[in-house]
Design a protein around this motif. Structure first.
Motif, PDB file in Angstrom:
ATOM      1  N   TYR A  71       0.853  -1.182   0.000  1.00  0.00           N
ATOM      2  CA  TYR A  71       0.000   0.000   0.000  1.00  0.00           C
ATOM      3  C   TYR A  71       0.891   1.235   0.000  1.00  0.00           C
ATOM      4  O   TYR A  71       1.938   1.252   0.642  1.00  0.00           O
ATOM      5  CB  TYR A  71      -0.865   0.065   1.264  1.00  0.00           C
ATOM      6  N   SER A  72       0.455   2.289  -0.681  1.00  0.00           N
ATOM      7  CA  SER A  72       1.102   3.592  -0.607  1.00  0.00           C
ATOM      8  C   SER A  72       0.220   4.469   0.252  1.00  0.00           C
ATOM      9  O   SER A  72      -0.971   4.618  -0.021  1.00  0.00           O
ATOM     10  CB  SER A  72       1.263   4.205  -1.995  1.00  0.00           C
ATOM     11  N   LEU A  73       0.806   5.026   1.299  1.00  0.00           N
ATOM     12  CA  LEU A  73       0.069   5.859   2.241  1.00  0.00           C
ATOM     13  C   LEU A  73       0.525   7.297   2.127  1.00  0.00           C
ATOM     14  O   LEU A  73       1.692   7.574   1.851  1.00  0.00           O
ATOM     15  CB  LEU A  73       0.299   5.374   3.674  1.00  0.00           C
ATOM     16  N   GLY A  74      -0.397   8.207   2.383  1.00  0.00           N
ATOM     17  CA  GLY A  74      -0.079   9.625   2.390  1.00  0.00           C
ATOM     18  C   GLY A  74      -0.807  10.303   3.530  1.00  0.00           C
ATOM     19  O   GLY A  74      -1.772   9.761   4.077  1.00  0.00           O
ATOM     20  N   PRO A  75      -0.370  11.489   3.903  1.00  0.00           N
ATOM     21  CA  PRO A  75      -1.022  12.219   4.991  1.00  0.00           C
ATOM     22  C   PRO A  75      -2.412  12.697   4.567  1.00  0.00           C
ATOM     23  O   PRO A  75      -2.657  12.949   3.396  1.00  0.00           O
ATOM     24  CB  PRO A  75      -0.088  13.399   5.238  1.00  0.00           C
ATOM     25  N   THR A  76      -3.303  12.812   5.534  1.00  0.00           N
ATOM     26  CA  THR A  76      -4.646  13.309   5.243  1.00  0.00           C
ATOM     27  C   THR A  76      -4.658  14.819   5.053  1.00  0.00           C
ATOM     28  O   THR A  76      -5.618  15.372   4.554  1.00  0.00           O
ATOM     29  CB  THR A  76      -5.621  12.930   6.370  1.00  0.00           C
ATOM     30  N   SER A  77      -3.570  15.480   5.438  1.00  0.00           N
ATOM     31  CA  SER A  77      -3.454  16.927   5.289  1.00  0.00           C
ATOM     32  C   SER A  77      -1.994  17.257   4.997  1.00  0.00           C
ATOM     33  O   SER A  77      -1.083  16.611   5.524  1.00  0.00           O
ATOM     34  CB  SER A  77      -3.901  17.622   6.575  1.00  0.00           C
TER      35      SER A  77
END
Length: 111
Positions: free
Chosen positions: A73-79
Protein backbone atom coordinates in the motif's frame (compact mmCIF):
# COMPACT_ATOMS: atom_id res chain seq x y z
CA UNK A 1 -16.13 4.63 -54.82
CA UNK A 2 -12.91 2.84 -53.95
CA UNK A 3 -10.85 5.94 -54.78
CA UNK A 4 -13.16 8.12 -52.68
CA UNK A 5 -12.85 5.75 -49.68
CA UNK A 6 -9.05 5.67 -50.03
CA UNK A 7 -8.86 9.46 -50.24
CA UNK A 8 -11.05 9.87 -47.17
CA UNK A 9 -8.87 7.43 -45.22
CA UNK A 10 -5.69 9.33 -46.15
CA UNK A 11 -7.17 12.72 -45.22
CA UNK A 12 -8.47 11.40 -41.89
CA UNK A 13 -5.11 9.85 -41.04
CA UNK A 14 -3.27 13.09 -41.85
CA UNK A 15 -5.60 15.29 -39.82
CA UNK A 16 -5.46 13.10 -36.69
CA UNK A 17 -1.70 12.59 -37.02
CA UNK A 18 -1.03 16.32 -36.63
CA UNK A 19 -3.10 16.71 -33.46
CA UNK A 20 -1.42 16.26 -30.07
CA UNK A 21 -2.85 13.53 -27.85
CA UNK A 22 -4.66 14.71 -24.72
CA UNK A 23 -5.27 12.31 -21.87
CA UNK A 24 -7.25 13.02 -18.72
CA UNK A 25 -7.82 10.86 -15.67
CA UNK A 26 -11.33 10.32 -14.43
CA UNK A 27 -10.47 10.83 -10.77
CA UNK A 28 -9.85 14.27 -9.30
CA UNK A 29 -6.20 15.13 -8.79
CA UNK A 30 -5.11 16.42 -5.38
CA UNK A 31 -4.15 20.08 -5.45
CA UNK A 32 -2.59 20.44 -2.00
CA UNK A 33 -0.19 17.49 -2.20
CA UNK A 34 -1.91 15.76 0.73
CA UNK A 35 -2.41 12.57 -1.23
CA UNK A 36 1.26 12.27 -2.15
CA UNK A 37 2.64 8.92 -0.94
CA UNK A 38 5.04 9.18 1.98
CA UNK A 39 5.00 5.60 3.36
CA UNK A 40 4.96 2.09 1.90
CA UNK A 41 3.10 -0.48 3.98
CA UNK A 42 2.68 -4.25 3.84
CA UNK A 43 0.16 -5.89 6.14
CA UNK A 44 -0.79 -9.48 6.87
CA UNK A 45 -3.25 -10.78 4.28
CA UNK A 46 -5.99 -11.58 6.79
CA UNK A 47 -6.08 -7.99 8.13
CA UNK A 48 -9.67 -6.77 7.67
CA UNK A 49 -10.23 -3.41 6.00
CA UNK A 50 -11.81 -1.97 9.14
CA UNK A 51 -8.74 -2.90 11.18
CA UNK A 52 -6.45 -1.30 8.59
CA UNK A 53 -8.50 1.90 8.63
CA UNK A 54 -8.47 1.81 12.43
CA UNK A 55 -4.68 1.74 12.27
CA UNK A 56 -4.37 4.59 9.75
CA UNK A 57 -6.95 7.11 11.02
CA UNK A 58 -5.22 7.94 14.35
CA UNK A 59 -1.95 8.41 12.43
CA UNK A 60 -3.66 10.82 10.01
CA UNK A 61 -2.81 8.57 7.05
CA UNK A 62 -4.84 7.50 4.04
CA UNK A 63 -4.34 4.90 1.33
CA UNK A 64 -3.39 6.70 -1.87
CA UNK A 65 -2.60 3.59 -3.93
CA UNK A 66 -2.63 -0.15 -3.61
CA UNK A 67 -2.46 -2.77 -2.75
CA UNK A 68 -0.07 -3.63 -5.54
CA UNK A 69 0.28 -7.19 -6.85
CA UNK A 70 2.85 -7.78 -4.10
CA UNK A 71 0.51 -6.37 -1.42
CA UNK A 72 2.17 -2.97 -0.96
CA UNK A 73 0.00 0.00 0.00
CA UNK A 74 1.10 3.59 -0.61
CA UNK A 75 0.07 5.86 2.24
CA UNK A 76 -0.08 9.62 2.39
CA UNK A 77 -1.02 12.22 4.99
CA UNK A 78 -4.65 13.31 5.24
CA UNK A 79 -3.45 16.93 5.29
CA UNK A 80 -0.39 18.65 3.84
CA UNK A 81 0.43 20.03 7.30
CA UNK A 82 0.96 16.47 8.59
CA UNK A 83 3.56 15.47 5.98
CA UNK A 84 6.48 15.98 8.40
CA UNK A 85 5.39 13.20 10.76
CA UNK A 86 6.62 10.32 8.59
CA UNK A 87 9.31 8.95 10.96
CA UNK A 88 6.89 8.82 13.90
CA UNK A 89 4.17 7.28 11.74
CA UNK A 90 6.53 4.57 10.45
CA UNK A 91 7.68 3.77 14.01
CA UNK A 92 4.07 3.42 15.15
CA UNK A 93 3.14 1.26 12.16
CA UNK A 94 6.08 -1.08 12.75
CA UNK A 95 4.93 -1.76 16.31
CA UNK A 96 1.31 -2.45 15.28
CA UNK A 97 -0.03 -5.98 15.15
CA UNK A 98 -0.47 -7.27 11.60
CA UNK A 99 2.09 -4.97 9.99
CA UNK A 100 4.85 -6.83 8.18
CA UNK A 101 6.73 -3.87 6.74
CA UNK A 102 6.63 -0.08 6.73
CA UNK A 103 9.14 2.38 5.30
CA UNK A 104 9.28 6.01 4.20
CA UNK A 105 9.01 6.58 0.47
CA UNK A 106 12.17 7.99 -1.06
CA UNK A 107 11.12 11.47 -2.21
CA UNK A 108 12.87 10.90 -5.55
CA UNK A 109 10.43 8.09 -6.36
CA UNK A 110 7.24 9.27 -4.63
CA UNK A 111 4.09 9.31 -6.64
Amino acid sequence: MLVQTGGLAVLTAQSTHDLPAHYHTLSPQPTDGAARATIRLVVDRPMPVGELQGLLVPLHLQIVAGPSESGVYSLGPTSAQLAGMVADQVDTLLTASGVRYAEPVDRGYAS
